[in-house]
Design an enzyme around this catalytic site. Structure first.
Site, PDB file in Angstrom:
ATOM      1  N   ASP A 119       0.804  25.348  16.478  1.00 26.32           N
ATOM      2  CA  ASP A 119       0.191  26.485  16.939  1.00 26.32           C
ATOM      3  C   ASP A 119      -0.890  26.095  17.921  1.00 26.32           C
ATOM      4  O   ASP A 119      -1.711  25.203  17.504  1.00 26.32           O
ATOM      5  CB  ASP A 119      -0.645  27.470  15.776  1.00 26.32           C
ATOM      6  N   ASN A 127      -6.686  33.759  26.726  1.00 29.97           N
ATOM      7  CA  ASN A 127      -6.212  34.872  27.155  1.00 29.97           C
ATOM      8  C   ASN A 127      -7.425  35.736  27.679  1.00 29.97           C
ATOM      9  O   ASN A 127      -7.435  36.377  28.789  1.00 29.97           O
ATOM     10  CB  ASN A 127      -5.390  35.587  26.373  1.00 29.97           C
ATOM     11  N   HIS A 132      -4.129  36.836  30.793  1.00 30.41           N
ATOM     12  CA  HIS A 132      -2.731  36.515  30.427  1.00 30.41           C
ATOM     13  C   HIS A 132      -2.001  35.470  31.521  1.00 30.41           C
ATOM     14  O   HIS A 132      -1.095  34.681  30.818  1.00 30.41           O
ATOM     15  CB  HIS A 132      -2.236  37.719  30.307  1.00 30.41           C
ATOM     16  N   ASP A 136       0.083  32.636  30.075  1.00 28.54           N
ATOM     17  CA  ASP A 136       1.433  32.225  30.248  1.00 28.54           C
ATOM     18  C   ASP A 136       1.588  30.990  30.866  1.00 28.54           C
ATOM     19  O   ASP A 136       2.559  30.229  30.604  1.00 28.54           O
ATOM     20  CB  ASP A 136       1.921  33.120  31.460  1.00 28.54           C
ATOM     21  N   GLU A 162       2.229  32.128  20.302  1.00 31.34           N
ATOM     22  CA  GLU A 162       1.850  30.860  20.404  1.00 31.34           C
ATOM     23  C   GLU A 162       2.062  29.911  19.535  1.00 31.34           C
ATOM     24  O   GLU A 162       1.714  28.633  19.371  1.00 31.34           O
ATOM     25  CB  GLU A 162       0.199  30.757  20.756  1.00 31.34           C
TER      26      GLU A 162
END
Length: 247
Positions: A119, A127, A132, A136, A162
């Site tokens: 993770d 974020n 975002h 990404d 994630e």
């Protein structure tokens, strides 16, 4: 047939079709003249060849192009059905399918395999702070990193926002730990630049191993690795922990 046409290439296929069309036209004209019992006219044979020589390349170029496009779209749809578009890794459904296949293969061959769940740390904060677009970019960067690090036989997938998972065939606990250590090291060295801002990220990892003699199903193994992952997060993140069932 479709695969053959795709491999041969559009130009070669058009040439072959055009040649066949010309030969058929000339051949039919020759046969027609034979049945009519008339003197052979080479000029009529030439005229018979001219029309397909002009029409066949144009028509076949268009039709073969459509055919190739359909094949490419089918391949793209297959890819979309199996792979996560952002990271290039298997999506959750495809990963679990491949993982189950490896589970039964390992059972038959009586071999061990590692199960690693990872993770990305503080991903929500990234974020929130950078947007975002940055999130990404980090996911994409991590996907590229993974594809460079894993063996061809390893199975990797994005199983959550994630969260990622790996199946490491013919891998024991020690080897799984080495894999986790290397992955953590290369992740911690990564820097993603977004709008002139350098962003570093880390990861936490949980590990378990499937042995031939245990009866854990693949979902159980992933669950154990996931529990170990939460222990890694509780221990401060940017580290790995081994499932309690192996301690």
């Amino acid at each position: 047939m479709r695969t053959v046409i795709y491999k041969i290439g559009r130009i070669k296929v058009v040439i072959v079709i055009s040649i066949i069309a010309v030969l058929l036209a000339v051949g039919l004209n020759y046969i027609f003249q034979s049945f009519q019992e008339v003197t052979y006219s080479y000029s009529s044979l030439i005229r018979a060849a001219v029309i397909p020589l002009i029409v066949a390349p144009i028509l076949s170029w268009y039709l073969v192009g459509l055919f190739v496009r359909v094949i490419e779209l089918e391949q793209k749809m297959t890819e979309w059905a199996l792979f996560d578009q952002l990271t290039g890794l298997l999506n959750r459904r495809a990963f679990l399918h491949r993982a189950e296949q490896e589970y039964y293969l390992a059972k038959r061959q009586e071999t061990t395999f590692g199960v690693v769940v990872l993770d990305l740390d503080h991903f929500k904060d990234i974020n929130d702070q950078y947007g975002h677009k940055a999130g990404d970019s980090i996911l994409k960067d991590f996907g590229e990193l993974v594809l460079k690090q894993i063996r061809q036989s390893d199975i990797s997938g994005r199983i959550g926002g994630e969260e990622f998972a790996f199946i490491l065939p013919n891998t024991n606990l020690v080897q799984s730990k080495v894999f986790a250590e290397k992955l953590l090291a290369v992740v911690s060295d990564r820097v993603v630049t977004i709008d002139e801002q350098a962003i570093k990220y880390t990861a936490s990892i949980g590990i378990t191993v499937s042995f031939p003699e245990n009866d854990f199903k693949i979902n159980n193994l992933i669950h154990h690795a996931d529990q170990a992952l939460y222990e890694a997060k509780s221990a401060g993140r940017n580290c790995y922990k081994v499932a309690e069932s192996l301690l």
